[in-house]
Design an enzyme around this catalytic site. Sequence first.
Site, PDB file in Angstrom:
ATOM      1  N   TYR A  15     -14.785  23.390  53.041  1.00  0.00           N
ATOM      2  CA  TYR A  15     -14.136  22.186  53.054  1.00  0.00           C
ATOM      3  C   TYR A  15     -13.260  22.229  51.631  1.00  0.00           C
ATOM      4  O   TYR A  15     -12.440  21.244  51.711  1.00  0.00           O
ATOM      5  CB  TYR A  15     -14.783  21.141  53.156  1.00  0.00           C
ATOM      6  N   HIS A  20      -8.761  16.877  53.918  1.00  0.00           N
ATOM      7  CA  HIS A  20      -9.640  15.701  54.140  1.00  0.00           C
ATOM      8  C   HIS A  20     -10.433  15.815  52.760  1.00  0.00           C
ATOM      9  O   HIS A  20     -11.074  14.749  52.581  1.00  0.00           O
ATOM     10  CB  HIS A  20     -10.737  16.186  55.444  1.00  0.00           C
ATOM     11  N   TYR A  64     -21.190  13.964  53.482  1.00  0.00           N
ATOM     12  CA  TYR A  64     -20.431  14.151  54.416  1.00  0.00           C
ATOM     13  C   TYR A  64     -19.482  13.052  54.769  1.00  0.00           C
ATOM     14  O   TYR A  64     -19.792  11.912  54.884  1.00  0.00           O
ATOM     15  CB  TYR A  64     -20.727  15.108  55.636  1.00  0.00           C
ATOM     16  N   ASN A  66     -18.177  11.277  57.122  1.00  0.00           N
ATOM     17  CA  ASN A  66     -18.539  10.350  58.382  1.00  0.00           C
ATOM     18  C   ASN A  66     -19.758   9.307  57.819  1.00  0.00           C
ATOM     19  O   ASN A  66     -19.806   8.069  58.397  1.00  0.00           O
ATOM     20  CB  ASN A  66     -18.791  10.873  59.875  1.00  0.00           C
ATOM     21  N   ASP A  91      -7.735  10.658  52.169  1.00  0.00           N
ATOM     22  CA  ASP A  91      -6.502  11.280  52.927  1.00  0.00           C
ATOM     23  C   ASP A  91      -6.002  10.227  53.885  1.00  0.00           C
ATOM     24  O   ASP A  91      -6.757   9.480  54.486  1.00  0.00           O
ATOM     25  CB  ASP A  91      -6.926  12.617  53.444  1.00  0.00           C
ATOM     26  N   ASN A 112     -13.069   7.973  59.815  1.00  0.00           N
ATOM     27  CA  ASN A 112     -14.293   7.749  60.108  1.00  0.00           C
ATOM     28  C   ASN A 112     -15.195   7.550  58.620  1.00  0.00           C
ATOM     29  O   ASN A 112     -15.926   6.675  58.554  1.00  0.00           O
ATOM     30  CB  ASN A 112     -15.204   8.988  60.590  1.00  0.00           C
TER      31      ASN A 112
END
Length: 185
Positions: A15, A20, A64, A66, A91, A112
């Site tokens: 990632y 993101h 993470y 969410n 973002d 989220n």
Amino acid sequence: MKYLVVGLGNIGPEYELTRHNIGFLVLDRLADKEGLSWDHGKHAFHTELKHKGRTIHLLKPTTYMNLSGKAVNYWMNELKVPKENILVITDDLALPFGKIRLKGKGSAGGHNGLKNIEQLTGGQNYARLRFGVGDDFHKGQQVDYVLSPFSKTEMDELVFAMDKSIDASLAFCTIGLDRAMNQFN
């Protein structure tokens, strides 16, 4: 005065340079410029910056995206930082690439990470710096787009926008939200 600046992202090398993860990237750049190193604390990587008489805690949640609210809520309470002194860097698909927008509150807009922060901190009344990542994706491909790396052209322009985000974040902590919004929006 204490502040908490939270950069949203996902942990893991897959990632690292994705759209993101712009919150992580902005805070990593700030930490590098200031010679700061990150500590692995509960639910997040954390470091502290002294700037113009302010103590600014930088936070990269390890929960993470969410579940970002879990880290924000924990550190907000642990450090006793009032909600009006919290800034979340995230973002935003609705803004053109590299455009930034400071806001004092607002809806999660389908994000989220922001939804989870709202749920666990009690509402939408926290400042956020929205970093435009553009919307160059086909219908239904939003997740793939935000989890994809920046293009070569975007990478060439990224540093300028990240530095502007750093300046806006520090302004939020020193001159306040309204004046920072006037200066950077």
